[in-house]
Design a protein around this motif. Structure first.
Motif, PDB file in Angstrom:
ATOM      1  N   GLY A 198       2.550   6.803  12.674  1.00 41.43           N
ATOM      2  CA  GLY A 198       3.119   7.998  12.065  1.00 41.43           C
ATOM      3  C   GLY A 198       4.621   8.086  12.201  1.00 41.43           C
ATOM      4  O   GLY A 198       5.292   8.666  11.336  1.00 41.43           O
ATOM      5  N   ARG A 199       5.154   7.523  13.255  1.00 42.71           N
ATOM      6  CA  ARG A 199       6.607   7.571  13.459  1.00 42.71           C
ATOM      7  C   ARG A 199       7.363   6.737  12.435  1.00 42.71           C
ATOM      8  O   ARG A 199       8.584   6.859  12.320  1.00 42.71           O
ATOM      9  CB  ARG A 199       6.935   7.134  14.882  1.00 42.71           C
ATOM     10  N   HIS A 200       6.654   5.895  11.690  1.00 46.26           N
ATOM     11  CA  HIS A 200       7.282   5.139  10.595  1.00 46.26           C
ATOM     12  C   HIS A 200       7.129   5.863   9.262  1.00 46.26           C
ATOM     13  O   HIS A 200       7.434   5.285   8.211  1.00 46.26           O
ATOM     14  CB  HIS A 200       6.663   3.742  10.502  1.00 46.26           C
ATOM     15  N   GLY A 201       6.632   7.091   9.293  1.00 49.79           N
ATOM     16  CA  GLY A 201       6.518   7.863   8.065  1.00 49.79           C
ATOM     17  C   GLY A 201       5.176   7.773   7.371  1.00 49.79           C
ATOM     18  O   GLY A 201       5.060   8.180   6.208  1.00 49.79           O
ATOM     19  N   TYR A 202       4.147   7.295   8.066  1.00 45.88           N
ATOM     20  CA  TYR A 202       2.816   7.161   7.476  1.00 45.88           C
ATOM     21  C   TYR A 202       1.995   8.405   7.812  1.00 45.88           C
ATOM     22  O   TYR A 202       1.758   8.710   8.983  1.00 45.88           O
ATOM     23  CB  TYR A 202       2.135   5.894   7.980  1.00 45.88           C
ATOM     24  N   ALA A 203       1.541   9.104   6.781  1.00 47.71           N
ATOM     25  CA  ALA A 203       0.778  10.339   6.954  1.00 47.71           C
ATOM     26  C   ALA A 203      -0.713  10.012   7.035  1.00 47.71           C
ATOM     27  O   ALA A 203      -1.234   9.234   6.225  1.00 47.71           O
ATOM     28  CB  ALA A 203       1.043  11.285   5.788  1.00 47.71           C
ATOM     29  N   ARG A 204      -1.393  10.649   7.976  1.00 47.92           N
ATOM     30  CA  ARG A 204      -2.796  10.316   8.200  1.00 47.92           C
ATOM     31  C   ARG A 204      -3.709  10.991   7.182  1.00 47.92           C
ATOM     32  O   ARG A 204      -3.529  12.160   6.841  1.00 47.92           O
ATOM     33  CB  ARG A 204      -3.229  10.717   9.607  1.00 47.92           C
ATOM     34  N   VAL A 205      -4.714  10.228   6.721  1.00 44.73           N
ATOM     35  CA  VAL A 205      -5.801  10.761   5.916  1.00 44.73           C
ATOM     36  C   VAL A 205      -7.111  10.452   6.632  1.00 44.73           C
ATOM     37  O   VAL A 205      -7.180   9.543   7.460  1.00 44.73           O
ATOM     38  CB  VAL A 205      -5.818  10.162   4.489  1.00 44.73           C
ATOM     39  N   MET A 206      -8.169  11.218   6.315  1.00 43.86           N
ATOM     40  CA  MET A 206      -9.453  11.051   6.992  1.00 43.86           C
ATOM     41  C   MET A 206     -10.569  10.994   5.945  1.00 43.86           C
ATOM     42  O   MET A 206     -11.192  12.007   5.629  1.00 43.86           O
ATOM     43  CB  MET A 206      -9.688  12.182   7.989  1.00 43.86           C
ATOM     44  N   PRO A 207     -10.830   9.825   5.371  1.00 46.44           N
ATOM     45  CA  PRO A 207     -11.924   9.703   4.401  1.00 46.44           C
ATOM     46  C   PRO A 207     -13.280   9.784   5.106  1.00 46.44           C
ATOM     47  O   PRO A 207     -13.374   9.565   6.319  1.00 46.44           O
ATOM     48  CB  PRO A 207     -11.696   8.318   3.785  1.00 46.44           C
ATOM     49  N   PRO A 208     -14.349  10.066   4.357  1.00 48.60           N
ATOM     50  CA  PRO A 208     -15.671  10.206   4.972  1.00 48.60           C
ATOM     51  C   PRO A 208     -16.261   8.867   5.395  1.00 48.60           C
ATOM     52  O   PRO A 208     -15.858   7.808   4.902  1.00 48.60           O
ATOM     53  CB  PRO A 208     -16.504  10.844   3.857  1.00 48.60           C
ATOM     54  N   GLN A 242     -11.240   2.789   0.823  1.00 45.67           N
ATOM     55  CA  GLN A 242     -11.202   4.248   0.693  1.00 45.67           C
ATOM     56  C   GLN A 242      -9.776   4.743   0.495  1.00 45.67           C
ATOM     57  O   GLN A 242      -9.540   5.687  -0.268  1.00 45.67           O
ATOM     58  CB  GLN A 242     -11.820   4.889   1.930  1.00 45.67           C
ATOM     59  N   ILE A 243      -8.834   4.102   1.174  1.00 44.40           N
ATOM     60  CA  ILE A 243      -7.425   4.467   0.983  1.00 44.40           C
ATOM     61  C   ILE A 243      -7.014   4.162  -0.452  1.00 44.40           C
ATOM     62  O   ILE A 243      -6.270   4.929  -1.085  1.00 44.40           O
ATOM     63  CB  ILE A 243      -6.524   3.722   1.979  1.00 44.40           C
ATOM     64  N   GLY A 244      -7.500   3.038  -0.987  1.00 45.27           N
ATOM     65  CA  GLY A 244      -7.214   2.713  -2.380  1.00 45.27           C
ATOM     66  C   GLY A 244      -7.754   3.768  -3.327  1.00 45.27           C
ATOM     67  O   GLY A 244      -7.085   4.144  -4.300  1.00 45.27           O
ATOM     68  N   ARG A 245      -8.974   4.269  -3.058  1.00 44.94           N
ATOM     69  CA  ARG A 245      -9.541   5.331  -3.896  1.00 44.94           C
ATOM     70  C   ARG A 245      -8.694   6.595  -3.828  1.00 44.94           C
ATOM     71  O   ARG A 245      -8.390   7.220  -4.859  1.00 44.94           O
ATOM     72  CB  ARG A 245     -10.976   5.631  -3.452  1.00 44.94           C
ATOM     73  N   ILE A 246      -8.301   6.990  -2.622  1.00 43.38           N
ATOM     74  CA  ILE A 246      -7.484   8.191  -2.457  1.00 43.38           C
ATOM     75  C   ILE A 246      -6.150   8.042  -3.183  1.00 43.38           C
ATOM     76  O   ILE A 246      -5.689   8.956  -3.875  1.00 43.38           O
ATOM     77  CB  ILE A 246      -7.262   8.471  -0.959  1.00 43.38           C
TER      78      ILE A 246
END
Length: 369
Positions: A35-45, A86-90
């Motif tokens: 996250g400190r590099h600017g990556y925001a967390r997502v939580m897919p199912p 899943q990240i690709g889908r989002i």
């Protein structure tokens, strides 16, 4: 058939103290470092429709999926074996309107259909990052920096990066070392198996020198440049060299140009991560292509870390500071100690003993046992 009490399916296990706490601690450290590099967390199912898991990444296949029928929709569901799809889908749907580059982080469990000899677990903890919208030298270099910072935050030392060129055979087969398209899968399989004898065949002998090109980065690049392929690899090798130059001197770099195990959907570059004292790879990544609903293709690069080998090696375990609170203690003392970072174990009866504690509360202060 009667199942023994406590028996779990093959490849699944319970994490008990202190490993369960260590796994949670390592996940937090890794996600914070990313996250400190600017990556925001997502939580897919954990589960979603099967077609969503297999149709979002170019060259992705319906493999290693544990499937079930959704009783609500009557459609086929699948438990995720990897979070990247899943990240690709989002990125292609829910966040398709967000300006690029899009930086996303994730962490959570994945379920494999089958275990392997090298990795007998079927349920794994995975964490990683995806940079969507770019797959050039700067993007790959950034992803490697993020992965290295995350591993260091988890306590991994003596890190090795093994680079690979997943689409090398296709690149050469279409020009410098021509072979019929139908033979490409067989040649890839021979290279994957490091089968020099099989490659000695008439239409594959030209690919045999690729096996000898694996090794430390400088020597491997020199051997690849010496191959008579009419300059077909010049741009690719220059990119690998530029990426290697961004990695610190404390990280060992190797190159295996034909390695494809686990790189089925990666495009021009992939990498595996290893750590000192840890068995097997502890991470993997590379460039790939996301397919949008309208057919548009979008470049991306990312990595996934496997936390279970780190937990098994004892990383993430911290010395306990557990103080025993005798029966009738002042509750304010417990509040104060917990605010200071102590773990408090309160007696429930006069006969309770300070089992597992390092200190005991006496006169309002923790005293060593």
């Amino acid at each position: 058939m009667t199942i023994a009490p406590g028996l779990l399916p093959e490849g699944l296990r319970d994490r008990l103290p202190p490993q369960a706490e260590a796994a949670s601690r390592l996940m937090h450290r890794v996600i914070v470092a990313i996250g400190r590099h600017g990556y925001a967390r997502v939580m897919p199912p954990l589960a979603e429709f099967e077609e969503s898991l297999v149709g979002r990444l170019k060259s992705g296949r319906a493999q290693d999926l544990l499937r079930m029928v959704d009783p609500v929709s009557q459609r086929m569901l699948a438990l995720r074996p990897d979070i990247t799809a899943q990240i690709g889908r989002i990125a292609a749907t829910r966040m398709g309107h967000v300006p690029r580059p899009l930086r996303l982080a994730y962490g959570g469990p994945v379920i494999k259909l089958r275990a392997t000899q090298l990795r007998p677990e079927r349920e794994l903890m995975q964490a990683g990052a995806e940079l969507i919208g770019h797959d050039g030298i700067a993007a790959v270099a950034e992803i490697l920096r993020v992965a290295l910072d995350a591993l260091r935050a988890a306590g991994v030392r003596d890190i090795t990066i093994d680079l690979t060129l997943p689409d090398l055979v296709e690149t050469l087969a279409g020009g410098a070392l021509p072979i019929p398209p139908a033979r490409v899968p067989a040649i890839r399989a021979l290279l994957d198996a490091k089968d020099a004898g099989g490659l000695a065949g008439a239409d594959a002998a030209a690919y045999l020198p690729l096996l000898a090109a694996a090794g430390p980065i400088e020597a491997a690049l020199e051997r690849l440049r010496a191959l008579d392929v009419g300059g077909a690899l010049d741009t690719r090798l220059a990119a690998v060299e530029a990426i290697a130059a961004t990695v610190g001197a404390d990280v060992a770099l190797t190159l295996d140009p034909t390695e494809r195990h686990g790189f089925e959907y990666q495009s021009w570059i992939g990498f595996s991560l290893f750590g000192g004292g840890l068995s097997g790879e502890i991470g993997r990544g590379g460039t790939y292509t996301i397919l949008h609903p309208d057919g548009r293709e979008e470049p991306a690069v990312g990595f996934s870390l496997f936390l279970d080998p780190l937990v098994d090696a004892g990383l993430g375990v911290e010395p306990a500071r557990r103080v025993f609170l005798p029966l009738g203690h002042d509750s304010d003392d417990g509040v104060k100690l917990r605010a200071e970072g102590w773990t408090t174990i309160a007696a429930l009866a006069e006969t309770d003993e300070p089992v597992g504690c390092t200190h005991i509360l006496r006169q309002g202060q923790p005293q060593p046992l």
